[in-house]
Design an enzyme around this catalytic site. Structure first.
Site, PDB file in Angstrom:
ATOM      1  N   LYS A  26       0.833  -1.209   0.000  1.00  0.00           N
ATOM      2  CA  LYS A  26       0.000   0.000   0.000  1.00  0.00           C
ATOM      3  C   LYS A  26       0.872   1.267   0.000  1.00  0.00           C
ATOM      4  O   LYS A  26       2.075   1.191   0.240  1.00  0.00           O
ATOM      5  CB  LYS A  26      -0.948  -0.028   1.202  1.00  0.00           C
ATOM      6  CG  LYS A  26      -1.869  -1.263   1.209  1.00  0.00           C
ATOM      7  CD  LYS A  26      -2.925  -1.235   0.120  1.00  0.00           C
ATOM      8  CE  LYS A  26      -3.487  -2.588  -0.262  1.00  0.00           C
ATOM      9  NZ  LYS A  26      -4.437  -3.198   0.626  1.00  0.00           N
TER      10      LYS A  26
HETATM   11  C1  LIG Z   1      -5.492  -4.365   0.940  1.00  0.00           C
HETATM   12  C2  LIG Z   1      -6.977  -4.195   0.910  1.00  0.00           C
HETATM   13  C3  LIG Z   1      -7.796  -4.526   2.002  1.00  0.00           C
HETATM   14  C4  LIG Z   1      -7.288  -5.273   3.192  1.00  0.00           C
HETATM   15  O1  LIG Z   1      -6.278  -4.615   3.870  1.00  0.00           O
HETATM   16  P1  LIG Z   1      -5.520  -5.424   5.013  1.00  0.00           P
HETATM   17  O2  LIG Z   1      -4.760  -4.345   5.727  1.00  0.00           O
HETATM   18  O3  LIG Z   1      -4.631  -6.406   4.327  1.00  0.00           O
HETATM   19  O4  LIG Z   1      -6.539  -6.067   5.866  1.00  0.00           O
HETATM   20  C5  LIG Z   1      -9.139  -4.214   1.958  1.00  0.00           C
HETATM   21  N1  LIG Z   1      -9.687  -3.633   0.879  1.00  0.00           N
HETATM   22  C6  LIG Z   1      -8.945  -3.315  -0.204  1.00  0.00           C
HETATM   23  C7  LIG Z   1      -9.611  -2.648  -1.358  1.00  0.00           C
HETATM   24  C8  LIG Z   1      -7.576  -3.610  -0.230  1.00  0.00           C
HETATM   25  O5  LIG Z   1      -6.847  -3.339  -1.323  1.00  0.00           O
END
Ligand SMILES: *Cc1c(COP(=O)(O)O)cnc(C)c1O
Length: 373
Positions: free
Chosen positions: A181
């Site tokens: 991210k």
């Molecule tokens: C990465 C992601 C999540 C989950 O995030 P985590 O921190 O791994 O739980 C949820 N929604 C979207 C759209 C994502 O890309």
């Protein structure tokens, strides 16, 4: 040339901060997590932040704090990562999927309005690829029907649409600091809210339902903690928070770099026959650089790019086409034709601040050749 799909941005100062935590008394949720929460609140403009170990956990606890549970329906988009829907299922509520907008790929507010039932309790938009969903339209629907609004901001810390930023029109904004991210510590997340009561409930639920955390118990004369709710174990620890607390200061510069790279991709790929792009409305966080190709050739194009050492990903196949959702909810691909088609066409190209111009130009050349067939 070999271009990774993703490389992180952690630097020597971030690593030094982890070392400092490892040499201190506190490894779990403590002063560094608290410092990060303060900085993240300043960044988002949302006053109440709870650092958590995932965005999935943040979505789950946001819904619980808003009173959502078994028998309730929560509307979300079929064009998202599965965690958006599984977080709804964690509460015992039913995810009700709706189709996406064919131009932006964002949740379609018209489809949300059509999916309302007497059981609908909340809407959970996703700001896909880094661009924002239409929060004003969704706020109007939520107001008209007394619904909660929880935003999946896993792709979008930095976006803005029509003067609205994530969290400004909703009950809670949920962020991810997963490895790939825009702000990343491997595994991590946060909930940000305008209402202190929602944040306080989420904080308690994130740590077993205990009335005090380890840092509260560390200082002063021993005071008993109580169990005030049945909770989960979703707190962020200081080791992970150490990777975020300085990185957050670089987020503006990192976004500027992502933006410049995305514009270079746009220029390089412009006019490629058989290639389209989703359109962002407003300012995007440039989380993913998405191309849409011929659905009959998508997998072949993916594999050819891999053979040419270009890292690629698919974000995402529409979730209603995945086995669990088909078997559990009886969905067929045609239920959400726009999301289904996007899911069959989509390819994510490498996009991260450490990507060099030479690497990007190589990716562009390979994509142009491979897509031309
Ligand atoms: C990465 C992601 C999540 C989950 O995030 P985590 O921190 O791994 O739980 C949820 N929604 C979207 C759209 C994502 O890309």
């Amino acid at each position: 040339m070999h271009v990774e799909f993703y490389r992180h941005n952690l630097d020597a100062a971030d690593i030094a901060e982890v070392t400092r935590v490892l040499q201190s008394v506190f490894l779990t949720t403590g002063p560094v997590t608290a410092a990060f929460e303060g900085k993240f609140a300043a960044l988002t403009g949302l006053p109440h932040v709870v650092a958590l170990n995932s965005c999935t956990g943040a979505l789950h606890l946001a819904l619980l704090a808003l009173g959502i549970g078994p028998g309730d329906e929560v509307i979300t988009t079929a064009m998202t990562f599965i965690a958006t829907a599984t977080a709804i299922m964690h509460t015992g509520a039913t995810p009700v999927l709706v189709d996406a907008d064919p131009v932006t790929a964002q949740i379609d507010p018209v489809k949300v309005a059509q999916a309302l039932t007497s059981r609908t309790k909340a809407v959970m938009p996703v700001h896909l690829y880094g661009a924002m969903a239409d929060m004003r339209a969704l706020r109007a629907i939520a107001d008209a029907h007394g619904l909660a609004l929880v935003e999946d901001c896993a792709h979008c810390i930095e976006g803005e649409r029509g003067g609205v930023r994530p969290g400004q029109l909703s009950d809670a904004a949920c962020y991810s600091f997963y490895a790939t991210k825009n702000l990343a510590c491997g595994e991590g997340g946060a909930l940000a809210a305008r209402d202190p009561d929602i944040a306080a409930q989420v904080r308690t639920l994130s740590l077993h339902g205990m009335s005090k955390n380890a840092a509260d118990r560390y200082h002063g004369k021993y005071k008993h903690w109580d169990m005030v709710a049945s909770g989960w174990k979703y707190n962020l620890n200081d080791i992970h928070a150490a990777l975020l607390v300085n990185q957050i200061d670089r987020l503006d510069a990192l976004l500027a770099r992502r933006q410049a790279l995305a514009e270079r991709y746009d220029r390089g790929l412009r006019g490629t026959p058989g290639l389209e792009r989703p359109q962002a409305v407003g300012k995007t966080a440039q989380h993913l650089y998405t191309i849409w190709v011929d659905p009959d050739r998508r997998d072949e194009i993916l594999h050819q790019l891999q053979e040419r050492h270009v890292g690629v990903a698919v974000n995402y196949r529409a979730i209603h086409t995945l086995r669990y959702f088909r078997e559990t909810f009886g969905y067929v691909p045609e239920d959400f034709p726009v999301a289904n088609r996007i899911g069959q066409r989509t390819i994510s190209l490498p996009l991260y601040p450490k990507l060099t111009e030479d690497e990007l130009d190589y990716v562009v050349a390979q994509v142009r050749e491979v897509v031309a067939g």
